[in-house]
Design a protein around this motif. Structure first.
Motif, PDB file in Angstrom:
ATOM      1  N   GLU A  68       0.874  -1.163   0.049  1.00 28.51           N
ATOM      2  CA  GLU A  68       0.078  -0.110  -0.127  1.00 28.51           C
ATOM      3  C   GLU A  68       0.847   1.242  -0.129  1.00 28.51           C
ATOM      4  O   GLU A  68       1.843   1.281   0.754  1.00 28.51           O
ATOM      5  CB  GLU A  68      -0.979  -0.031   1.160  1.00 28.51           C
ATOM      6  N   VAL A  69       0.783   2.152  -0.806  1.00 27.01           N
ATOM      7  CA  VAL A  69       1.304   3.568  -0.966  1.00 27.01           C
ATOM      8  C   VAL A  69       0.354   4.662  -0.960  1.00 27.01           C
ATOM      9  O   VAL A  69      -0.842   4.666  -1.060  1.00 27.01           O
ATOM     10  CB  VAL A  69       1.922   3.663  -2.444  1.00 27.01           C
ATOM     11  N   ASP A  70       1.065   5.616  -0.723  1.00 23.95           N
ATOM     12  CA  ASP A  70      -0.047   6.901  -0.637  1.00 23.95           C
ATOM     13  C   ASP A  70      -0.146   7.644  -1.792  1.00 23.95           C
ATOM     14  O   ASP A  70      -1.255   8.378  -1.960  1.00 23.95           O
ATOM     15  CB  ASP A  70       0.519   7.880   0.309  1.00 23.95           C
ATOM     16  N   TYR A  88      -1.332  -6.278 -14.332  1.00 21.06           N
ATOM     17  CA  TYR A  88      -2.889  -6.089 -14.157  1.00 21.06           C
ATOM     18  C   TYR A  88      -2.747  -4.415 -14.157  1.00 21.06           C
ATOM     19  O   TYR A  88      -2.333  -3.888 -13.434  1.00 21.06           O
ATOM     20  CB  TYR A  88      -3.497  -6.592 -12.902  1.00 21.06           C
ATOM     21  N   ASP A  89      -3.390  -3.928 -15.119  1.00 22.28           N
ATOM     22  CA  ASP A  89      -3.537  -2.461 -15.206  1.00 22.28           C
ATOM     23  C   ASP A  89      -4.119  -1.775 -13.996  1.00 22.28           C
ATOM     24  O   ASP A  89      -5.153  -2.147 -13.416  1.00 22.28           O
ATOM     25  CB  ASP A  89      -4.154  -1.935 -16.684  1.00 22.28           C
ATOM     26  N   LEU A  90      -3.674  -0.331 -13.985  1.00 17.48           N
ATOM     27  CA  LEU A  90      -4.466   0.567 -13.037  1.00 17.48           C
ATOM     28  C   LEU A  90      -5.771   0.484 -12.938  1.00 17.48           C
ATOM     29  O   LEU A  90      -6.248   0.767 -14.007  1.00 17.48           O
ATOM     30  CB  LEU A  90      -3.879   2.044 -13.039  1.00 17.48           C
ATOM     31  N   ALA A  91      -6.490   0.202 -11.966  1.00 21.92           N
ATOM     32  CA  ALA A  91      -7.885   0.033 -11.775  1.00 21.92           C
ATOM     33  C   ALA A  91      -8.367   0.497 -10.611  1.00 21.92           C
ATOM     34  O   ALA A  91      -8.040   0.350  -9.514  1.00 21.92           O
ATOM     35  CB  ALA A  91      -8.559  -1.160 -12.104  1.00 21.92           C
ATOM     36  N   ASP A  92      -9.871   1.022 -10.631  1.00 20.36           N
ATOM     37  CA  ASP A  92     -10.686   1.293  -9.087  1.00 20.36           C
ATOM     38  C   ASP A  92     -11.404   0.045  -9.191  1.00 20.36           C
ATOM     39  O   ASP A  92     -12.096  -0.315  -9.832  1.00 20.36           O
ATOM     40  CB  ASP A  92     -11.288   2.480  -9.586  1.00 20.36           C
ATOM     41  N   GLU A  93     -11.174  -0.666  -7.925  1.00 17.37           N
ATOM     42  CA  GLU A  93     -11.811  -1.668  -7.655  1.00 17.37           C
ATOM     43  C   GLU A  93     -13.067  -1.739  -6.835  1.00 17.37           C
ATOM     44  O   GLU A  93     -13.126  -0.656  -6.115  1.00 17.37           O
ATOM     45  CB  GLU A  93     -11.015  -2.798  -7.095  1.00 17.37           C
ATOM     46  N   PRO A  94     -14.170  -2.444  -7.127  1.00 17.74           N
ATOM     47  CA  PRO A  94     -15.389  -2.288  -6.384  1.00 17.74           C
ATOM     48  C   PRO A  94     -15.250  -2.513  -4.946  1.00 17.74           C
ATOM     49  O   PRO A  94     -16.095  -1.991  -4.082  1.00 17.74           O
ATOM     50  CB  PRO A  94     -16.518  -3.236  -6.771  1.00 17.74           C
ATOM     51  N   PHE A 100      -2.708  -1.536  -9.164  1.00 19.38           N
ATOM     52  CA  PHE A 100      -2.037  -2.275 -10.327  1.00 19.38           C
ATOM     53  C   PHE A 100      -1.295  -3.496  -9.845  1.00 19.38           C
ATOM     54  O   PHE A 100      -0.723  -3.463  -8.856  1.00 19.38           O
ATOM     55  CB  PHE A 100      -1.383  -1.294 -11.281  1.00 19.38           C
ATOM     56  N   PHE A 101      -1.040  -4.365 -10.775  1.00 21.78           N
ATOM     57  CA  PHE A 101       0.030  -5.407 -10.381  1.00 21.78           C
ATOM     58  C   PHE A 101       1.211  -5.355 -11.383  1.00 21.78           C
ATOM     59  O   PHE A 101       1.128  -4.960 -12.484  1.00 21.78           O
ATOM     60  CB  PHE A 101      -0.512  -6.768 -10.586  1.00 21.78           C
ATOM     61  N   VAL A 102       2.509  -5.379 -10.851  1.00 18.30           N
ATOM     62  CA  VAL A 102       3.769  -5.189 -11.586  1.00 18.30           C
ATOM     63  C   VAL A 102       4.557  -6.410 -11.321  1.00 18.30           C
ATOM     64  O   VAL A 102       4.519  -7.026 -10.328  1.00 18.30           O
ATOM     65  CB  VAL A 102       4.460  -3.852 -11.417  1.00 18.30           C
ATOM     66  N   LEU A 113      -1.209  -0.755  -4.484  1.00 17.36           N
ATOM     67  CA  LEU A 113      -2.399  -0.209  -4.190  1.00 17.36           C
ATOM     68  C   LEU A 113      -2.668   0.822  -3.266  1.00 17.36           C
ATOM     69  O   LEU A 113      -1.544   1.210  -2.401  1.00 17.36           O
ATOM     70  CB  LEU A 113      -3.426  -1.151  -3.394  1.00 17.36           C
ATOM     71  N   ASP A 114      -3.664   1.705  -3.190  1.00 13.30           N
ATOM     72  CA  ASP A 114      -4.018   2.891  -2.551  1.00 13.30           C
ATOM     73  C   ASP A 114      -5.351   2.615  -1.948  1.00 13.30           C
ATOM     74  O   ASP A 114      -6.265   2.348  -2.890  1.00 13.30           O
ATOM     75  CB  ASP A 114      -3.820   4.136  -3.090  1.00 13.30           C
ATOM     76  N   HIS A 115      -5.828   2.702  -0.939  1.00 16.02           N
ATOM     77  CA  HIS A 115      -7.333   2.772  -0.437  1.00 16.02           C
ATOM     78  C   HIS A 115      -8.067   4.066  -0.854  1.00 16.02           C
ATOM     79  O   HIS A 115      -7.525   5.060  -0.768  1.00 16.02           O
ATOM     80  CB  HIS A 115      -7.246   2.425   1.047  1.00 16.02           C
ATOM     81  N   ALA A 116      -9.047   3.911  -1.539  1.00 17.11           N
ATOM     82  CA  ALA A 116     -10.050   4.918  -1.832  1.00 17.11           C
ATOM     83  C   ALA A 116     -10.483   5.980  -0.608  1.00 17.11           C
ATOM     84  O   ALA A 116     -10.239   5.526   0.312  1.00 17.11           O
ATOM     85  CB  ALA A 116     -11.201   4.584  -2.434  1.00 17.11           C
ATOM     86  N   ALA A 117     -10.298   7.164  -0.850  1.00 18.39           N
ATOM     87  CA  ALA A 117     -10.681   8.160   0.263  1.00 18.39           C
ATOM     88  C   ALA A 117     -11.877   8.274   0.751  1.00 18.39           C
ATOM     89  O   ALA A 117     -12.875   7.718  -0.055  1.00 18.39           O
ATOM     90  CB  ALA A 117     -10.001   9.649  -0.209  1.00 18.39           C
TER      91      ALA A 117
END
Length: 117
Positions: A68-70, A88-94, A100-102, A113-117
């Motif tokens: 997890e990053v900021d 796995y490309d950058l995506a907003d997950e439900p 994203f996966f690298v 990942l980053d958690h949605a605000a």
């Protein structure tokens, strides 16, 4: 009994191959270097967690690490500019994360990942 820390150990024929990716790109410090093992880390307090999964979500492969990053968008740009394979490309997950996966230089799939605000 209390779990105080969980450390992921990734196999590498040459642990130094990970230094640019985990040290420079992700900004982790080398906390321990015995030649045969490098331990990367950062300041702060983390809660020990262990994920066990049958898939990586949305049909993606299971990553070996989730970091997890900021600012996931900034890191995504830096990872792409450095030429690393996006699995796995950058995506907003439900479930409330942007990720994203690298593939790291050792061949591991890493979930950034980053958690949605």
């Amino acid at each position: 009994m209390t779990v105080r820390r969980i450390v992921a150990n990734l196999h590498a024929a040459d642990p130094r191959a990970a230094q640019t990716f985990y040290g420079e790109l992700l900004g982790l410090d080398v906390l321990m270097d015995h030649g045969w093992i490098l331990t990367f880390g950062a300041g702060g307090t983390m809660m020990p967690q262990l994920g066990v999964a049958s898939e990586g979500g949305q049909g993606a492969p299971v990553p070996v690490l989730s970091i997890e990053v900021d600012d996931v968008d900034e890191l995504y740009r830096r990872v792409k500019a450095a030429g690393h394979e996006i699995v796995y490309d950058l995506a907003d997950e439900p479930w409330g994360v942007r990720r994203f996966f690298v593939r790291d230089p050792l061949g591991n799939i890493i979930n950034i990942l980053d958690h949605a605000a």
